[in-house]
Write a protein that holds these residues in place. Structure first.
Motif, PDB file in Angstrom:
ATOM      1  N   PRO A 192       9.739  25.056 -17.916  1.00 35.25           N
ATOM      2  CA  PRO A 192       8.519  25.072 -17.102  1.00 35.25           C
ATOM      3  C   PRO A 192       8.691  25.869 -15.817  1.00 35.25           C
ATOM      4  CG  PRO A 192       9.668  23.002 -16.788  1.00 35.25           C
ATOM      5  CD  PRO A 192      10.456  23.779 -17.813  1.00 35.25           C
ATOM      6  N   ASN A 193       7.694  26.681 -15.488  1.00 33.51           N
ATOM      7  CA  ASN A 193       7.646  27.342 -14.190  1.00 33.51           C
ATOM      8  C   ASN A 193       7.197  26.348 -13.126  1.00 33.51           C
ATOM      9  OD1 ASN A 193       8.394  29.939 -15.043  1.00 33.51           O
ATOM     10  ND2 ASN A 193       6.308  30.368 -15.739  1.00 33.51           N
ATOM     11  N   ALA A 194       7.208  26.776 -11.872  1.00 29.65           N
ATOM     12  CA  ALA A 194       6.758  25.924 -10.786  1.00 29.65           C
ATOM     13  C   ALA A 194       5.300  25.515 -10.947  1.00 29.65           C
ATOM     14  CB  ALA A 194       6.957  26.630  -9.445  1.00 29.65           C
ATOM     15  N   LEU A 234      21.051  31.513  -6.730  1.00 31.94           N
ATOM     16  CA  LEU A 234      21.222  30.132  -7.175  1.00 31.94           C
ATOM     17  C   LEU A 234      21.445  29.209  -5.984  1.00 31.94           C
ATOM     18  CD1 LEU A 234      21.734  27.878  -9.268  1.00 31.94           C
ATOM     19  CD2 LEU A 234      24.137  28.624  -9.336  1.00 31.94           C
ATOM     20  N   SER A 235      22.302  29.612  -5.059  1.00 29.74           N
ATOM     21  CA  SER A 235      22.588  28.761  -3.904  1.00 29.74           C
ATOM     22  C   SER A 235      21.338  28.517  -3.063  1.00 29.74           C
ATOM     23  CB  SER A 235      23.683  29.397  -3.044  1.00 29.74           C
ATOM     24  OG  SER A 235      24.116  28.502  -2.043  1.00 29.74           O
ATOM     25  N   ARG A 236      20.592  29.556  -2.808  1.00 36.07           N
ATOM     26  CA  ARG A 236      19.365  29.389  -2.021  1.00 36.07           C
ATOM     27  C   ARG A 236      18.361  28.502  -2.750  1.00 36.07           C
ATOM     28  NH1 ARG A 236      17.970  33.233   2.253  1.00 36.07           N
ATOM     29  NH2 ARG A 236      19.869  34.308   2.901  1.00 36.07           N
ATOM     30  N   HIS A 237      18.377  28.557  -4.081  1.00 39.92           N
ATOM     31  CA  HIS A 237      17.490  27.689  -4.842  1.00 39.92           C
ATOM     32  C   HIS A 237      17.920  26.227  -4.685  1.00 39.92           C
ATOM     33  CE1 HIS A 237      14.858  26.279  -8.033  1.00 39.92           C
ATOM     34  NE2 HIS A 237      15.906  25.672  -8.589  1.00 39.92           N
ATOM     35  N   LEU A 238      19.216  25.954  -4.862  1.00 43.71           N
ATOM     36  CA  LEU A 238      19.696  24.581  -4.757  1.00 43.71           C
ATOM     37  C   LEU A 238      19.501  24.015  -3.349  1.00 43.71           C
ATOM     38  CD1 LEU A 238      23.064  24.672  -6.757  1.00 43.71           C
ATOM     39  CD2 LEU A 238      20.789  24.043  -7.586  1.00 43.71           C
ATOM     40  N   PHE A 276      18.640  17.538  -0.140  1.00 40.77           N
ATOM     41  CA  PHE A 276      18.657  17.126  -1.541  1.00 40.77           C
ATOM     42  C   PHE A 276      19.395  18.123  -2.435  1.00 40.77           C
ATOM     43  CE2 PHE A 276      14.655  14.869  -0.160  1.00 40.77           C
ATOM     44  CZ  PHE A 276      15.251  13.622  -0.116  1.00 40.77           C
ATOM     45  N   TYR A 277      20.139  19.047  -1.839  1.00 42.97           N
ATOM     46  CA  TYR A 277      20.887  20.004  -2.652  1.00 42.97           C
ATOM     47  C   TYR A 277      21.907  19.314  -3.555  1.00 42.97           C
ATOM     48  CZ  TYR A 277      25.107  19.521   0.217  1.00 42.97           C
ATOM     49  OH  TYR A 277      26.225  19.030   0.840  1.00 42.97           O
ATOM     50  N   LYS A 278      22.369  18.111  -3.132  1.00 43.43           N
ATOM     51  CA  LYS A 278      23.372  17.415  -3.941  1.00 43.43           C
ATOM     52  C   LYS A 278      22.873  17.146  -5.354  1.00 43.43           C
ATOM     53  CE  LYS A 278      23.895  15.524   0.456  1.00 43.43           C
ATOM     54  NZ  LYS A 278      22.883  15.572   1.534  1.00 43.43           N
ATOM     55  N   THR A 279      21.556  16.954  -5.501  1.00 43.95           N
ATOM     56  CA  THR A 279      20.992  16.685  -6.822  1.00 43.95           C
ATOM     57  C   THR A 279      21.241  17.863  -7.760  1.00 43.95           C
ATOM     58  OG1 THR A 279      19.311  15.251  -5.849  1.00 43.95           O
ATOM     59  CG2 THR A 279      18.869  16.102  -8.050  1.00 43.95           C
ATOM     60  N   GLY A 280      21.010  19.079  -7.276  1.00 46.88           N
ATOM     61  CA  GLY A 280      21.261  20.259  -8.097  1.00 46.88           C
ATOM     62  C   GLY A 280      22.730  20.455  -8.396  1.00 46.88           C
ATOM     63  N   VAL A 281      23.591  20.133  -7.438  1.00 41.61           N
ATOM     64  CA  VAL A 281      25.036  20.253  -7.646  1.00 41.61           C
ATOM     65  C   VAL A 281      25.499  19.338  -8.785  1.00 41.61           C
ATOM     66  CG1 VAL A 281      27.263  19.688  -6.575  1.00 41.61           C
ATOM     67  CG2 VAL A 281      25.587  21.067  -5.322  1.00 41.61           C
ATOM     68  N   VAL A 282      25.055  18.086  -8.758  1.00 48.29           N
ATOM     69  CA  VAL A 282      25.459  17.141  -9.801  1.00 48.29           C
ATOM     70  C   VAL A 282      24.827  17.507 -11.142  1.00 48.29           C
ATOM     71  CG1 VAL A 282      25.407  14.716 -10.521  1.00 48.29           C
ATOM     72  CG2 VAL A 282      25.859  15.309  -8.134  1.00 48.29           C
ATOM     73  N   SER A 288      15.491  13.286  -7.019  1.00 50.07           N
ATOM     74  CA  SER A 288      15.060  13.954  -5.783  1.00 50.07           C
ATOM     75  C   SER A 288      14.605  15.396  -5.951  1.00 50.07           C
ATOM     76  CB  SER A 288      16.191  13.911  -4.752  1.00 50.07           C
ATOM     77  OG  SER A 288      16.499  12.580  -4.419  1.00 50.07           O
ATOM     78  N   ARG A 289      14.701  15.940  -7.150  1.00 48.71           N
ATOM     79  CA  ARG A 289      14.196  17.289  -7.411  1.00 48.71           C
ATOM     80  C   ARG A 289      13.298  17.256  -8.645  1.00 48.71           C
ATOM     81  NH1 ARG A 289      14.707  20.487  -2.855  1.00 48.71           N
ATOM     82  NH2 ARG A 289      16.868  21.089  -2.427  1.00 48.71           N
TER      83      ARG A 289
END
Length: 392
Positions: A9-11, A314-318, A325-331, A352-353
């Protein structure tokens, strides 16, 4: 998944077909780094079978958590332990952090891994009236944590304190507390300046919301005790401010970039210096980041940038707002990469995302070749999509 494709899905909620990468980026372990000191702030793995609630003490899967740290050490990276990436203050309380520090420090000693651990004041919890503590109580909380980290044999990272930010009346209170801690530290420490984009409770740290004034106080702390400061970790997401700050540091005091938006250029440096690294984004980027630093060790700065620059998207997205809430993308990426068997986080932070956020994170990470088993990552992504009602 049809003909190897996944519907993502897109945004705006529109589905589009994506074809996963067939092979991972070929990466190898190698010799220790010679030109930069590099730490990855590491996440914790929750115990998915624990009967907990979001406000319960964290239930940690210690075997999986320590296995991930061995993964980082195997690629030559240091581990920055019990930091923001480990959900410190966002699901992991001081009791959990203390146990994490003990276990990870012992593991580092066993395998010869580089480690530094976060020292804060999070045993001083916020109450209905805020933080009803004195400067002496803040200092004592720091001292308790500093003693534990030093007893573990790890380097200490003095993290920003929510309690100190709440009760300090001005720069003089920061000078007093940090001066006392640095005088008693057994070994040089890393000072961490975490910006309010990572933790809104740290607005106005170092005694001012004016970043120039705050920087002057920060530098005053360092100048008074340069022999007790190994380095500074700056997480303000402002590359020029970090460059200006590192040029003002006393000789022998390192700058560890914590800028997850601009890290390639800051680590590469310029003719007046460079930053070392202590980054949350190096949790998912570990092997690729290590490969890039080894290229930099040979003096091949363009080759370093060629490897690391493509990871910034990728980093700027996370780390997009709300950045905390970047931790959610990391995990999430650790799960897709096979470093853990589930996508559950302490405090229930996996919620959270959004699904489009996860879809884009998967696509960007897969495009970089970050997944050791792209087929496994694709299958797990498909499972997540099905839970959201996306039929493949």
């Amino acid at each position: 998944m049809t003909n190897g494709r996944i519907q993502l899905p897109n945004a705006d909620g529109v589905l589009r077909a994506y074809t996963p990468r067939a092979e991972p980026l070929p990466l190898t372990t190698g010799a220790p780094f010679t030109s930069r000191t590099v730490y990855s702030a590491a996440h914790v793995v929750a115990d998915p079978y624990a009967d907990t609630t979001p406000d319960s003490p964290a239930a940690v899967d210690w075997d999986a958590t320590l296995a991930f740290r061995r993964h980082l050490w195997s690629h030559g990276l240091g581990v920055a332990e019990a930091m923001d990436t480990a959900q410190r203050g966002m699901g992991l309380d001081w009791a959990g952090a203390a146990e994490l520090i003990r276990r990870s420090s012992a593991e580092a000693k066993a395998v010869g891994g580089l480690i530094a651990c976060g020292v804060g004041t999070d045993q001083l919890s916020v109450t209905e009236v805020g933080y009803p503590y004195s400067l002496d109580e803040v200092r004592a909380a720091y001292e308790e944590q500093l003693a534990l980290v030093e007893e573990s044999g790890s380097r200490a990272i003095l993290m920003a304190s929510r309690a100190l930010a709440a009760i300090a009346k001005g720069p003089e209170d920061y000078l007093e507390v940090y001066g006392h801690l640095l005088r008693q530290a057994a070994e040089p420490v890393v000072l961490h300046w975490l910006g309010p984009m990572f933790d809104p409770a740290l607005e106005g740290y170092w005694g001012s919301t004016d970043l120039d004034a705050a920087t002057n106080t920060f530098l005053e702390v360092i100048a008074a005790h340069p022999d007790k400061v190994d380095g500074i970790k700056v997480s303000l997401l402002d590359a020029q401010r970090e460059i200006d700050l590192r040029r003002k540091l006393p000789d022998g005091v390192r700058c560890y970039t914590g800028d997850d938006f601009n890290y390639p250029e800051l680590i590469a440096g310029d003719d007046q210096g460079f930053s070392h690294a202590l980054l949350g984004i190096f949790d998912p980027l570990g092997p690729l980041a290590a490969e890039a630093v080894r290229v930099l060790d040979t003096g091949n700065t363009p080759g370093f940038r060629e490897l690391l620059d493509p990871t910034v998207e990728l980093s700027r997205h996370l780390f997009q707002t709300p950045t905390r809430f970047y931790k959610t993308g990391v995990v999430f990426l650790a799960w897709l990469a096979g470093h853990q068997e589930h996508f559950t986080m302490v405090g229930g932070l996996q919620s959270s995302r959004s699904l489009p956020h996860f879809a884009r994170a998967y696509e960007l990470a897969d495009g970089l070749g970050l997944f050791p088993d792209p087929a496994l990552a694709a299958a797990r992504m498909k499972n997540l999509l099905s839970l959201y009602g996306v039929n493949q």
